[in-house]
Scaffold this active site. Structure first.
Site, PDB file in Angstrom:
ATOM      1  NE  ARG A 291      -3.546   0.739   0.400  1.00  0.00           N
ATOM      2  CZ  ARG A 291      -4.715   1.000   1.106  1.00  0.00           C
ATOM      3  NH1 ARG A 291      -5.465   0.105   1.861  1.00  0.00           N
ATOM      4  NH2 ARG A 291      -5.330   2.241   1.162  1.00  0.00           N
TER       5      ARG A 291
ATOM      6  CG  ASP B 281      40.202 -28.073  -6.473  1.00  0.00           C
ATOM      7  OD1 ASP B 281      40.639 -29.528  -5.978  1.00  0.00           O
ATOM      8  OD2 ASP B 281      39.108 -27.861  -5.883  1.00  0.00           O
TER       9      ASP B 281
END
Length: 737
Positions: free
Chosen positions: A10, A508
């Site tokens: 609102r 990795d």
């Protein structure tokens, strides 16, 4: 900051029509008060629904309403009657509201309600996107608009978004009931800062995020790909000065000029100065615990007949959702209880319960706050409850006693109040007696302490704190992304790569070249990764090494036929291209019989976890375990292992959802340096994602390009956010021969 925009269901104005012309009346709620200065101070807009259905007004009237609101910096999101019914009355109030307040029996799981919720949230997001610019801040409010943050972020990622939930966030066990739980969480996670009234709600939210999505959470930071999201508690305040000033003014008003309510209260005390008033003010909602309160008051009058005729409960119930059957039944129950108590204990000169089913003007509220001796605020679940703070602010003589439910968010700030379980009517009855008999000195001592706290942290401080946190999260994100490989940084690295004659590349595997899965054996290289490795190793200048914590048998099988070197178990084994496996360090596994039973006991105690045994290390995996239990057990395991490994040459390593015990002195950094001996590489790069890769980043030469995958703290010089970003960057390198 450029501008700060507010988005709420609102707008802070009510629309009325005077002779056919629309007029605006400012709202007086806490949110309207707190936000009114914020969005104007930062030259922003307030985006929301004006409160009138778009199909109930002519296009000309809607245009006039929009023009009036535009002068106030407000932007209208127009909703039809059907949208209001399905979105607001439907999903918001028949699904989210009861579920988040732990009334699962009242929840409606209607797909059409959800569809309307999505559509209306998209309307709010689209309207916001029309008025914001890159660099702006947006603050979205409450449960009606939980999808809006992500809808905005997906279109404008450079917008900093805050979200505040004004109702409780339920525990995971309750939240998981919702069929659209994932979508709601994703919507909220579009925000950069997510605020709650209390730490409990924040904790429930983080628990749901961890359990449903598995994101890494460090304290109150959620790490998602290339973003850090902050969750925090900001207990909302009131406009303390407004209530304090009003109470002073009312106290100084001459008798003839006082309101009708004030005069009625004065008459009550004139009949007997020792009379007491107990105040109850709530919206008529099942979350407020009104029937429990009435039964407790009836029990009090039954068990303490000496207070009959001397204590009156003033109960103000503000009408709410009259067309909903649960609320109709609640009203009937409340009115029956009021009638029963008044019938049992009242007489011609005494009405035990003064019941009002209506709203009251601000002045009358402050009069009630000022003149009632006890405030009985006992919801069975409430996000904050500002009525309690308003009562405290209005007690200018510092008398009065607060009886507060432990289920209200405000209780965290009211340690001096009498705290009760709202479902324990016997305890509530005793609390009423304690409040009525509390000496004035003690009342003033308790009230003064609460007033000092609530005055200091008012609604303006609340808003300021939230905006400050938005600035803080913006800085955190920028700091974390300062090492990001941007196109400019990437070009610099690629230029160095092109000029080099010999390039050593350490990669990795898990979390770097491929993502994580519940079963670590299910992440073998896919076709895209195999092709990328082959392209990268086509050039004789590129010496590529997979450096991983995995065992040598697995890596051998996965990279058979590929022109890569392999370092496994964090540096125990090395296999150069075309050669056999070579042990880099004198590792031993003689310690395993001592440590294995400990890890097995944690497997037994943690469903979903399992033990992986490598040649020279033992790994406890908990990715498939319940998230919070896994983290708890991991901490317990680390503590227990720390004592056990003290007399062995062992190290405890923490990876992503793993705890690994291995021989001490073995790490990726030492292995990489051993590999680089006599190589004379003029370009060295190391890429990894977790704690074990930090050894690699620290041990490689200062001239090396070190890259962390993810957005954690790191010793690496650069960052790439995801596995996909790593692959894309390596793809660019593979094209440079």
């Amino acid at each position: 900051m450029k501008k700060l925009h507010i988005v709420s269901n609102r707008l802070p104005f009510s629309i009325s029509f005077d002779d056919g012309n629309p007029t605006l009346t400012p709202s007086v709620g806490g949110l309207a008060t707190g936000m009114n200065s914020v969005y104007k101070d930062f030259s922003g807009n307030w985006i929301g629904w004006p409160g009138v259905a778009s199909d109930s007004q002519s296009p000309a009237d809607l245009a006039r309403i929009d023009a009036l609101l535009e002068k106030e910096g407000c932007v209208s999101v127009h909703l039809s009657n059907h949208e209001v019914e399905e979105f607001y009355e439907g999903f918001c109030n028949n699904t989210i509201w009861p579920l988040f307040h732990y009334f699962a029996q009242y929840v409606d799981f209607h797909a059409e309600f959800w569809d309307a919720y999505v559509e209306v949230n998209q309307k709010f997001a689209d309207k916001t996107l029309e008025v914001i610019e890159d660099g702006d801040y947006v603050w979205v409010h409450d449960y009606q608009l939980m999808l809006v943050p992500e809808m905005i972020k997906s279109k404008k990622p450079n917008i900093t978004i805050g979200y505040f939930l004004h109702i409780p966030f339920p525990s995971y066990e309750v939240f998981r009931i919702l069929p659209w739980r994932d979508e709601l969480l994703k919507g909220l996670l579009g925000a950069d800062l997510i605020g709650f009234h209390t730490y409990d709600y924040e904790r429930h939210f983080l628990s749901s995020v961890r359990r449903l999505f598995g994101y890494e959470i460090t304290f109150n930071e959620i790490h998602i790909d290339d973003r850090i999201i902050l969750a925090d508690a900001f207990p909302m305040g009131i406009d303390y000065k407004k209530f304090d000033d009003a109470a002073i003014k009312i106290n100084q008003t001459p008798l003839k000029e006082r309101s009708e309510v004030h005069r009625e209260l004065e008459k009550y005390f004139l009949m007997d100065p020792d009379r007491k008033l107990v105040l109850s003010i709530d919206r008529l909602d099942y979350s407020k615990g009104i029937p429990n309160r009435l039964r407790a008051f009836g029990r009090f009058l039954e068990n303490h007949p000496e207070y009959r005729g001397k204590v009156t409960l003033i109960m103000l119930s503000v009408p709410s959702r009259n067309n909903v059957i649960h609320y109709q039944r609640l009203r009937s129950e409340v009115e029956e209880l009021v009638g029963s108590i008044n019938g049992l204990y009242g007489n011609i000169n005494y009405t035990p319960v003064w019941y009002f089913y209506r709203t009251m003007p601000f002045q009358n509220l402050v009069e009630l706050y000022s003149m009632c001796d006890v405030a009985l605020i006992t919801p069975v679940r409430d996000g904050m409850n500002l009525v309690a703070k308003e009562y405290v602010a209005s007690r200018i003589n510092q008398t009065g006693v607060m009886v507060i439910s432990e289920m209200a968010g405000v209780v965290k700030e009211m340690g001096e109040a009498i705290v009760i379980n709202p479902n324990d009517e016997n305890q509530m009855e005793k609390a009423i007696l304690q409040a009525l008999e509390m000496p004035l000195d003690e009342q003033k001592k308790r009230m003064a302490t609460m007033q000092k706290r609530i005055r200091r942290y008012d609604v303006f401080k609340w808003a300021k704190e939230f905006v400050g946190a938005l600035n803080r999260v913006n800085k955190i994100q920028k700091d974390f992304l300062a090492k990001k490989i941007t196109p400019e940084v990437g070009k610099t690295i690629i230029d160095k790569f092109e000029k080099a004659g010999k390039r050593a590349i350490f990669l990795d595997y898990d979390g770097t070249l491929t993502g994580f899965k519940a079963d670590p054996q299910e992440v073998q290289p896919d076709a895209e990764l195999k092709k990328l490795i082959d392209e990268l190793t086509e050039s004789e200048k590129n010496i590529v090494t997979i450096i991983s914590g995995r065992d040598k048998e697995t890596l051998s099988k996965w990279f058979e036929g590929h022109n890569v070197n392999l370092i496994c178990e964090h540096g125990v084994w090395l296999r150069r291209i075309g050669e056999d496996w070579n042990m880099l360090t004198n590792a031993s596994n003689s310690w395993m019989p001592t440590i294995r039973p400990v890890l097995e006991s944690y497997v037994d105690r943690t469903p979903g976890s399992f033990l992986e045994e490598k040649n020279y290390s033992l790994v406890w995996h908990f990715r498939r375990a319940e998230a919070e239990l896994g983290e708890l057990r991991a901490k317990e395991l680390r503590d227990e292992l720390t004592e056990l490994v003290a007399n062995h040459n062992l190290e405890i390593m923490e990876g992503n959802k793993v705890v690994e015990v291995k021989t001490g002195g073995v790490n990726k950094g030492a292995a990489a340096n051993s590999f680089l001996l006599n190589m004379n590489a003029d370009f060295i790069m190391g890429v990894g994602d977790d704690w074990t890769d930090e050894f690699l980043f620290k041990e490689l030469p200062e001239t090396a390009i070190t890259v962390k995958v993810g957005i954690k703290h790191t010793n690496a010089a650069y960052k790439l956010e995801t596995v996909e970003a790593v692959r894309a960057f390596l793809k660019k390198l593979s094209k440079k021969k």
